[in-house]
Scaffold this motif. Structure first.
Motif, PDB file in Angstrom:
ATOM      1  N   GLN A  82     -46.187 -55.462  35.135  1.00  0.00           N
ATOM      2  CA  GLN A  82     -46.922 -54.223  35.367  1.00  0.00           C
ATOM      3  C   GLN A  82     -47.423 -53.636  34.046  1.00  0.00           C
ATOM      4  O   GLN A  82     -48.552 -53.164  33.949  1.00  0.00           O
ATOM      5  CB  GLN A  82     -46.034 -53.204  36.100  1.00  0.00           C
ATOM      6  CG  GLN A  82     -46.746 -51.915  36.455  1.00  0.00           C
ATOM      7  CD  GLN A  82     -47.908 -52.125  37.407  1.00  0.00           C
ATOM      8  OE1 GLN A  82     -47.882 -53.005  38.269  1.00  0.00           O
ATOM      9  NE2 GLN A  82     -48.942 -51.334  37.249  1.00  0.00           N
ATOM     10  N   ARG A  83     -46.599 -53.699  33.008  1.00  0.00           N
ATOM     11  CA  ARG A  83     -46.980 -53.199  31.688  1.00  0.00           C
ATOM     12  C   ARG A  83     -48.167 -53.997  31.140  1.00  0.00           C
ATOM     13  O   ARG A  83     -49.090 -53.433  30.556  1.00  0.00           O
ATOM     14  CB  ARG A  83     -45.784 -53.283  30.747  1.00  0.00           C
ATOM     15  CG  ARG A  83     -45.939 -52.456  29.495  1.00  0.00           C
ATOM     16  CD  ARG A  83     -44.681 -52.436  28.661  1.00  0.00           C
ATOM     17  NE  ARG A  83     -43.571 -51.813  29.368  1.00  0.00           N
ATOM     18  CZ  ARG A  83     -42.340 -52.286  29.411  1.00  0.00           C
ATOM     19  NH1 ARG A  83     -42.033 -53.410  28.786  1.00  0.00           N
ATOM     20  NH2 ARG A  83     -41.390 -51.649  30.063  1.00  0.00           N
ATOM     21  N   GLU A  84     -48.150 -55.316  31.338  1.00  0.00           N
ATOM     22  CA  GLU A  84     -49.260 -56.155  30.875  1.00  0.00           C
ATOM     23  C   GLU A  84     -50.556 -55.816  31.607  1.00  0.00           C
ATOM     24  O   GLU A  84     -51.632 -55.781  31.007  1.00  0.00           O
ATOM     25  CB  GLU A  84     -48.934 -57.640  31.072  1.00  0.00           C
ATOM     26  CG  GLU A  84     -48.135 -58.237  29.961  1.00  0.00           C
ATOM     27  CD  GLU A  84     -48.831 -58.143  28.624  1.00  0.00           C
ATOM     28  OE1 GLU A  84     -50.052 -58.425  28.527  1.00  0.00           O
ATOM     29  OE2 GLU A  84     -48.161 -57.749  27.649  1.00  0.00           O
ATOM     30  N   THR A 119     -40.835 -57.827  36.740  1.00  0.00           N
ATOM     31  CA  THR A 119     -41.840 -57.021  37.430  1.00  0.00           C
ATOM     32  C   THR A 119     -42.351 -55.903  36.531  1.00  0.00           C
ATOM     33  O   THR A 119     -43.554 -55.657  36.453  1.00  0.00           O
ATOM     34  CB  THR A 119     -41.241 -56.411  38.718  1.00  0.00           C
ATOM     35  OG1 THR A 119     -40.726 -57.474  39.521  1.00  0.00           O
ATOM     36  CG2 THR A 119     -42.276 -55.631  39.495  1.00  0.00           C
ATOM     37  N   ARG A 120     -41.433 -55.242  35.829  1.00  0.00           N
ATOM     38  CA  ARG A 120     -41.815 -54.152  34.923  1.00  0.00           C
ATOM     39  C   ARG A 120     -42.689 -54.672  33.785  1.00  0.00           C
ATOM     40  O   ARG A 120     -43.686 -54.041  33.420  1.00  0.00           O
ATOM     41  CB  ARG A 120     -40.562 -53.481  34.371  1.00  0.00           C
ATOM     42  CG  ARG A 120     -40.818 -52.111  33.827  1.00  0.00           C
ATOM     43  CD  ARG A 120     -39.570 -51.370  33.428  1.00  0.00           C
ATOM     44  NE  ARG A 120     -38.421 -51.655  34.270  1.00  0.00           N
ATOM     45  CZ  ARG A 120     -37.191 -51.884  33.831  1.00  0.00           C
ATOM     46  NH1 ARG A 120     -36.930 -51.852  32.541  1.00  0.00           N
ATOM     47  NH2 ARG A 120     -36.200 -52.120  34.662  1.00  0.00           N
ATOM     48  N   ASP A 121     -42.327 -55.835  33.223  1.00  0.00           N
ATOM     49  CA  ASP A 121     -43.130 -56.423  32.150  1.00  0.00           C
ATOM     50  C   ASP A 121     -44.521 -56.804  32.637  1.00  0.00           C
ATOM     51  O   ASP A 121     -45.525 -56.576  31.934  1.00  0.00           O
ATOM     52  CB  ASP A 121     -42.439 -57.655  31.564  1.00  0.00           C
ATOM     53  CG  ASP A 121     -41.238 -57.301  30.715  1.00  0.00           C
ATOM     54  OD1 ASP A 121     -41.116 -56.118  30.323  1.00  0.00           O
ATOM     55  OD2 ASP A 121     -40.429 -58.205  30.437  1.00  0.00           O
ATOM     56  N   GLU A 139     -51.367 -52.922  32.892  1.00  0.00           N
ATOM     57  CA  GLU A 139     -51.837 -51.635  32.377  1.00  0.00           C
ATOM     58  C   GLU A 139     -52.478 -51.799  31.002  1.00  0.00           C
ATOM     59  O   GLU A 139     -53.500 -51.162  30.714  1.00  0.00           O
ATOM     60  CB  GLU A 139     -50.676 -50.643  32.306  1.00  0.00           C
ATOM     61  CG  GLU A 139     -50.215 -50.186  33.669  1.00  0.00           C
ATOM     62  CD  GLU A 139     -48.935 -49.371  33.622  1.00  0.00           C
ATOM     63  OE1 GLU A 139     -48.415 -49.111  32.522  1.00  0.00           O
ATOM     64  OE2 GLU A 139     -48.456 -48.989  34.712  1.00  0.00           O
ATOM     65  N   ARG A 140     -51.920 -52.649  30.164  1.00  0.00           N
ATOM     66  CA  ARG A 140     -52.514 -52.907  28.845  1.00  0.00           C
ATOM     67  C   ARG A 140     -53.894 -53.538  28.980  1.00  0.00           C
ATOM     68  O   ARG A 140     -54.826 -53.196  28.257  1.00  0.00           O
ATOM     69  CB  ARG A 140     -51.603 -53.815  28.024  1.00  0.00           C
ATOM     70  CG  ARG A 140     -50.408 -53.127  27.455  1.00  0.00           C
ATOM     71  CD  ARG A 140     -49.616 -54.088  26.589  1.00  0.00           C
ATOM     72  NE  ARG A 140     -48.351 -53.490  26.231  1.00  0.00           N
ATOM     73  CZ  ARG A 140     -47.223 -54.150  26.053  1.00  0.00           C
ATOM     74  NH1 ARG A 140     -47.199 -55.465  26.195  1.00  0.00           N
ATOM     75  NH2 ARG A 140     -46.117 -53.519  25.716  1.00  0.00           N
TER      76      ARG A 140
END
Length: 159
Positions: free
Chosen positions: A143-145, A139-141, A147-148
């Motif tokens: 979300q990071r993608e 989930t964190r990965d 945002e990128r």
């Protein structure tokens, strides 16, 4: 010496948030001796193996490692001694009931100074399974993608 104001973080237990699901938090005071406070001001503390227990209506913090004060003499403290936590009776009763009924644990999440006094944020936690940890990482990965991608779009880049 001037009185300290505000909140100053000493240490956080990042491992606890990875290994446990935090259901509730409680702020508690901590009974310390002089050399422990001096060592805490230098940030020489480890919360990794620490946990709290409730014995005879009192809350105790075990496994907390506060390194010996370098300039201390024979009055230095033992690094791994059991330390008493200061909570109101109602808070102790409420936490004790939740720990007993549903098999939760008490783990320190962070340690900080509030107006010159040392406080510990205790988390009422339940252990995560391996798949929970993997799910959180995924989930964190994701979300990071996202945002990128938004950042690239805002800059006008294609890829």
């Amino acid at each position: 010496m001037a009185q300290e104001r505000g909140r100053k973080t000493i240490a956080t237990n990042r491992r606890a948030r990875h290994d446990y699901s935090v259901l509730d938090t409680v702020e508690a005071g901590l009974v310390l001796v002089g050399t422990e406070v001096k060592s805490l001001r230098l940030g020489r503390v480890s919360l990794v193996d620490a946990f709290a227990t409730i014995d005879a209506g009192e809350v105790w913090l075990r496994g907390l490692h506060i390194a010996e004060y370098a300039l201390g003499t024979w009055t230095n403290h033992p690094p791994l001694r059991v330390r008493k936590l200061l909570l109101h009776r109602r808070e102790i009763d409420k936490v004790e009931a939740r720990v007993r009924e549903s098999g939760l644990s008490l783990v320190p999440l962070s340690m900080y100074f509030v107006d010159g006094r040392v406080k510990v944020e205790l988390g009422l936690v339940r252990g995560k399974k391996t798949w929970d940890k993997r799910n959180d990482l995924a989930t964190r990965d994701a979300q990071r993608e996202v945002e990128r991608a938004f950042a690239r779009h805002a800059k006008g880049q294609r890829k």
